[in-house]
Design a protein around this motif. Structure first.
Motif, mmCIF file in Angstrom:
data_model
loop_
_atom_site.group_PDB
_atom_site.id
_atom_site.type_symbol
_atom_site.label_atom_id
_atom_site.label_comp_id
_atom_site.label_asym_id
_atom_site.label_seq_id
_atom_site.Cartn_x
_atom_site.Cartn_y
_atom_site.Cartn_z
ATOM 1 N N ASP A 178 0.855 -1.188 0.000
ATOM 2 C CA ASP A 178 0.000 0.000 0.000
ATOM 3 C C ASP A 178 0.892 1.239 0.000
ATOM 4 O O ASP A 178 1.762 1.387 0.861
ATOM 5 C CB ASP A 178 -0.908 0.012 1.231
ATOM 6 N N ILE A 179 0.662 2.100 -0.984
ATOM 7 C CA ILE A 179 1.470 3.303 -1.146
ATOM 8 C C ILE A 179 0.783 4.465 -0.434
ATOM 9 O O ILE A 179 -0.371 4.797 -0.768
ATOM 10 C CB ILE A 179 1.632 3.638 -2.651
ATOM 11 N N ASN A 180 1.481 5.067 0.523
ATOM 12 C CA ASN A 180 0.943 6.215 1.281
ATOM 13 C C ASN A 180 -0.498 5.986 1.732
ATOM 14 O O ASN A 180 -1.356 6.859 1.597
ATOM 15 C CB ASN A 180 1.045 7.499 0.449
ATOM 16 N N GLY A 181 -0.752 4.770 2.239
ATOM 17 C CA GLY A 181 -2.075 4.491 2.800
ATOM 18 C C GLY A 181 -3.127 4.107 1.783
ATOM 19 O O GLY A 181 -4.325 4.286 2.031
ATOM 20 N N GLY A 182 -2.718 3.585 0.630
ATOM 21 C CA GLY A 182 -3.661 3.148 -0.414
ATOM 22 C C GLY A 182 -4.713 2.195 0.133
ATOM 23 O O GLY A 182 -4.444 1.404 1.032
ATOM 24 N N ARG A 183 -5.920 2.294 -0.405
ATOM 25 C CA ARG A 183 -7.061 1.537 0.124
ATOM 26 C C ARG A 183 -7.051 0.085 -0.344
ATOM 27 O O ARG A 183 -6.571 -0.232 -1.425
ATOM 28 C CB ARG A 183 -8.374 2.172 -0.340
ATOM 29 N N PRO B 151 -10.693 -4.954 -3.547
ATOM 30 C CA PRO B 151 -11.145 -6.350 -3.617
ATOM 31 C C PRO B 151 -10.940 -7.002 -4.986
ATOM 32 O O PRO B 151 -11.183 -8.194 -5.132
ATOM 33 C CB PRO B 151 -12.636 -6.257 -3.275
ATOM 34 N N LEU B 152 -10.461 -6.254 -5.965
ATOM 35 C CA LEU B 152 -10.164 -6.829 -7.286
ATOM 36 C C LEU B 152 -8.672 -7.087 -7.490
ATOM 37 O O LEU B 152 -8.274 -7.707 -8.476
ATOM 38 C CB LEU B 152 -10.666 -5.897 -8.397
ATOM 39 N N ALA B 153 -7.850 -6.588 -6.596
ATOM 40 C CA ALA B 153 -6.394 -6.738 -6.764
ATOM 41 C C ALA B 153 -5.954 -8.112 -6.271
ATOM 42 O O ALA B 153 -6.404 -8.568 -5.220
ATOM 43 C CB ALA B 153 -5.669 -5.644 -5.973
ATOM 44 N N PRO B 154 -5.066 -8.781 -7.025
ATOM 45 C CA PRO B 154 -4.595 -10.096 -6.574
ATOM 46 C C PRO B 154 -3.947 -10.010 -5.191
ATOM 47 O O PRO B 154 -3.179 -9.090 -4.916
ATOM 48 C CB PRO B 154 -3.575 -10.506 -7.640
ATOM 49 N N PHE B 155 -4.285 -10.996 -4.362
ATOM 50 C CA PHE B 155 -3.808 -11.041 -2.986
ATOM 51 C C PHE B 155 -3.136 -12.387 -2.764
ATOM 52 O O PHE B 155 -3.739 -13.425 -3.018
ATOM 53 C CB PHE B 155 -5.002 -10.875 -2.035
ATOM 54 N N GLY B 156 -1.871 -12.379 -2.324
ATOM 55 C CA GLY B 156 -1.190 -13.648 -2.084
ATOM 56 C C GLY B 156 0.277 -13.403 -1.840
ATOM 57 O O GLY B 156 0.753 -12.272 -1.936
ATOM 58 N N GLY B 157 0.984 -14.494 -1.541
ATOM 59 C CA GLY B 157 2.312 -14.322 -0.995
ATOM 60 C C GLY B 157 3.481 -14.633 -1.894
ATOM 61 O O GLY B 157 3.429 -15.513 -2.748
ATOM 62 N N TYR B 158 4.563 -13.861 -1.688
ATOM 63 C CA TYR B 158 5.902 -14.246 -2.111
ATOM 64 C C TYR B 158 6.439 -15.183 -1.024
ATOM 65 O O TYR B 158 5.927 -15.234 0.087
ATOM 66 C CB TYR B 158 6.816 -13.013 -2.200
ATOM 67 N N LYS B 159 7.508 -15.886 -1.336
ATOM 68 C CA LYS B 159 8.226 -16.735 -0.370
ATOM 69 C C LYS B 159 7.250 -17.624 0.407
ATOM 70 O O LYS B 159 6.302 -18.153 -0.171
ATOM 71 C CB LYS B 159 9.103 -15.849 0.537
ATOM 72 N N GLN B 160 7.458 -17.787 1.730
ATOM 73 C CA GLN B 160 6.628 -18.746 2.474
ATOM 74 C C GLN B 160 5.249 -18.211 2.857
ATOM 75 O O GLN B 160 4.528 -18.839 3.635
ATOM 76 C CB GLN B 160 7.372 -19.234 3.719
ATOM 77 N N SER B 161 4.868 -17.062 2.302
ATOM 78 C CA SER B 161 3.513 -16.598 2.561
ATOM 79 C C SER B 161 2.492 -17.309 1.689
ATOM 80 O O SER B 161 1.285 -17.120 1.887
ATOM 81 C CB SER B 161 3.409 -15.080 2.386
ATOM 82 N N GLY B 162 2.963 -18.094 0.744
ATOM 83 C CA GLY B 162 1.969 -18.895 0.045
ATOM 84 C C GLY B 162 2.258 -19.161 -1.407
ATOM 85 O O GLY B 162 3.295 -18.792 -1.948
ATOM 86 N N VAL B 163 1.276 -19.824 -2.001
ATOM 87 C CA VAL B 163 1.318 -20.212 -3.404
ATOM 88 C C VAL B 163 -0.035 -19.832 -3.999
ATOM 89 O O VAL B 163 -1.071 -20.219 -3.468
ATOM 90 C CB VAL B 163 1.510 -21.741 -3.539
ATOM 91 N N GLY B 164 -0.015 -19.073 -5.085
ATOM 92 C CA GLY B 164 -1.271 -18.722 -5.736
ATOM 93 C C GLY B 164 -1.781 -17.358 -5.288
ATOM 94 O O GLY B 164 -1.194 -16.709 -4.411
ATOM 95 N N ARG B 165 -2.857 -16.923 -5.918
ATOM 96 C CA ARG B 165 -3.438 -15.622 -5.635
ATOM 97 C C ARG B 165 -4.946 -15.755 -5.449
ATOM 98 O O ARG B 165 -5.577 -16.586 -6.097
ATOM 99 C CB ARG B 165 -3.166 -14.639 -6.780
ATOM 100 N N GLU B 166 -5.486 -14.892 -4.578
ATOM 101 C CA GLU B 166 -6.937 -14.821 -4.437
ATOM 102 C C GLU B 166 -7.403 -13.455 -4.918
ATOM 103 O O GLU B 166 -6.612 -12.540 -5.097
ATOM 104 C CB GLU B 166 -7.336 -15.043 -2.967
ATOM 105 N N LEU B 167 -8.702 -13.344 -5.140
ATOM 106 C CA LEU B 167 -9.410 -12.113 -5.518
ATOM 107 C C LEU B 167 -9.226 -11.745 -7.004
ATOM 108 O O LEU B 167 -8.195 -12.056 -7.619
ATOM 109 C CB LEU B 167 -9.005 -10.923 -4.645
ATOM 110 N N GLY B 168 -10.254 -11.121 -7.541
ATOM 111 C CA GLY B 168 -10.208 -10.616 -8.901
ATOM 112 C C GLY B 168 -9.997 -11.714 -9.941
ATOM 113 O O GLY B 168 -10.199 -12.900 -9.682
ATOM 114 N N ALA B 169 -9.568 -11.289 -11.125
ATOM 115 C CA ALA B 169 -9.373 -12.229 -12.235
ATOM 116 C C ALA B 169 -8.257 -13.232 -11.928
ATOM 117 O O ALA B 169 -8.342 -14.399 -12.317
ATOM 118 C CB ALA B 169 -9.051 -11.452 -13.509
ATOM 119 N N HIS B 170 -7.225 -12.792 -11.193
ATOM 120 C CA HIS B 170 -6.145 -13.723 -10.840
ATOM 121 C C HIS B 170 -6.670 -14.830 -9.925
ATOM 122 O O HIS B 170 -6.266 -15.989 -10.042
ATOM 123 C CB HIS B 170 -4.999 -12.990 -10.142
ATOM 124 N N GLY B 171 -7.568 -14.468 -9.018
ATOM 125 C CA GLY B 171 -8.156 -15.456 -8.117
ATOM 126 C C GLY B 171 -9.013 -16.455 -8.870
ATOM 127 O O GLY B 171 -9.060 -17.644 -8.524
#
Ligand code: NAP
Ligand code: MG
Length: 462
Positions: A422-427, A430-450
């Motif tokens: 989040d840049i300077n408090g960006g909101r 719910p359409l932006a891909p959400f998921g992890g690099y490294k051990q935070s996970g595999v794959g993405r949720e939300l939006g078209a990527h989800g």
């Protein structure tokens, strides 16, 4: 609270084969508010069979018709918004306004986004002399945690249904009433029998049976890294698709040119929100050495405002875990400037909003996910040092950068090993891909990527 004494399988509430019962407890007053069945491997098998039987017809349903069911689901969730918020508050303990805004509001938006995506996504495309079809992966086993109980269900079930998959859900044992409410909504929305199935139960029993079931094509898991690693291994062994959304230890990087008061204020709010039980929480605040003392003072003042407003953590076990980390922080030499290990109330699983200063990058509290209202503040000497600290954990789920100039913040964010910044408090989007690099996970949720997670491709050559 209303509780079903059955499992929702093949379009109806049915008695469980498993004889166990899960007691649902309100974290604020420790009272039992409901009982649900603890399904076992036999129940999981019944549910997977129902999902398998329903798959061909649902997969062949035109995307526009699937979109209409998802729009109906969104409408039912929206109509039952207050009930959702009350249920989440009762079993998770979060303050009601937060439950209304976030725990009910976000999943309604996400369900709506998948109604739209299912209606508009081109499920086939031409590539040279080929037509590439996007087809559903098949039967999905979804295993969800308790911290955003409805959001995490909808973030898996909605894209799976949009893709044409059928689903068996095993929700967290702490928050099964929200899952039952979702099953009611799926039923009311007119999903065909077997397309969505719910098996409440315990992780090592029902969850494990679902992950190991040979007729599950994709396992989507959100929760702890420890369980995620096991699920990944099981899925890998069976050559199943897997999506893992695990923990985080996200950095909130405040560059010297930033509005310090704003960055610290928003940063503290981010950590205390949902009593710190947020995988993407900015639990490490990184401040330039020249501004360090001022930032600590600002954080202490901000944390004090949360004393009355903060809800409990989800369970006695979670409270113990968080306390253990606070004690560890003190032992390892961090300076406790707000809160502490003592519970602020004699009833309920409360933890005081806690802030640690003089935290160094190798300390346990700077490396491990605590999942409670605990902020660590670390000092950096220059930008390279800040980057090294920001990237210096096994995790990479989220983060924030603050700077006077947006381009400066973006340049720093691009060098962070993490899935969202989040840049300077960006909101939240719910359409932006959400998921992890490294051990935070595999794959993405939300939006078209989800949605893409639940699709596989078939190329026809002409
Ligand atoms: P967890 O055990 O990983 O729970 C997540 C889900 O997995 C629950 O539905 C759980 O069922 C299930 N599960 C547990 N053991 C399983 C197994 N052997 N096979 C298949 N499924 C299994 O997490 P937790 O115990 O609730 O929380 C522990 C820590 O995990 C937290 O302190 C936090 O650090 C982290 N966490 C992260 C997130 C996130 O969003 N990334 C969410 C929650 C927790 P039960 O509910 O019956 O255990
Ligand atoms: Mg567990």
């Amino acid at each position: 609270m209303k509780a079903h004494d059955g499992l929702y399988i093949d379009g109806a509430w049915r008695p469980a084969a498993g004889e166990g019962v899960i007691e649902v407890v309100n974290p604020v007053d420790e009272q039992v508010i409901g009982r649900v069945p603890a399904g076992d491997a036999a129940d999981v098998d019944t549910a997977v069979r129902a999902a398998r039987a329903a798959l061909p017809a649902w997969a062949a349903t035109p995307p526009a018709a699937r979109a209409a069911r998802l729009a109906a689901l969104r409408d039912v969730l929206a109509a039952r918004k207050d009930e959702i918020a009350e249920t989440v508050t009762a079993e998770l303990g979060s303050p009601l306004p937060f439950s209304q805004l976030v725990h009910a509001g976000v999943p309604i938006a996400v369900a709506g986004s998948y109604a739209e995506l299912a209606a508009t996504l081109p499920f086939e495309e031409k590539v040279g002399n080929s037509v590439v079809h996007q087809e559903p992966v098949g039967v999905v086993g979804a295993i969800t945690p308790w911290n955003y109980p409805l959001h995490q269900i909808v973030a898996k079930v909605a894209p799976a249904l949009a893709a044409g998959c059928t689903v068996v859900l095993k929700p967290a044992e702490n928050t099964p009433l929200t899952a039952q409410l979702f099953a009611e909504a799926a039923d009311e929305a007119g999903l065909p029998a077997g397309v969505f199935n719910l098996v409440t139960g315990l992780g090592p029993v029902a969850g494990q049976a679902l992950a190991e079931h040979p007729d599950v094509d994709l396992v989507s898991f959100t929760g702890s890294t420890a369980v995620g690693k096991r699920i990944g291994a099981v899925a890998g062994g069976a050559v199943k698709r897997v999506a893992l959304e695990l923990g985080g230890k996200s950095a909130n990087v405040i560059l010297p040119s930033a509005d310090l008061a704003k960055a610290v204020g928003v940063g503290v709010a981010n950590v205390m929100s949902n009593s710190g039980q947020t995988c993407s929480a900015w639990t490490r605040m990184l401040v330039h050495t020249d501004q360090y003392d001022e930032a600590v003072e600002l954080a202490v003042a901000a944390a004090a405002k949360y004393g009355e407003r903060i809800g409990p953590v989800v369970s006695a076990r979670q409270q113990e875990r968080v306390r253990g980390y606070i004690e560890k922080g003190v032992e390892e030499g961090a300076r406790l400037v707000a809160g502490g290990p003592e519970s602020p109330r004699d009833k309920g699983w409360f933890v005081s909003p806690t802030v640690f200063a003089d935290v160094t990058p190798e300390m346990t509290i700077a490396q491990e996910e605590i999942f409670g209202p605990v902020l660590t503040i670390l000092r950096y000497e220059d930008e390279e040092d800040a980057l090294r600290i920001a990237n210096g954990t096994v995790y990479g789920l989220a983060g924030a950068v603050w700077a006077g100039d947006e381009a400066e913040a973006v340049a720093f964010a691009r060098r962070m090993d993490t899935g969202q910044v989040d840049i300077n408090g960006g909101r939240f989007n719910p359409l932006a891909p959400f998921g992890g690099y490294k051990q935070s996970g595999v794959g993405r949720e939300l939006g078209a990527h989800g949605l893409a997670e639940y699709l596989q491709t078939k190329s026809l050559q002409f």
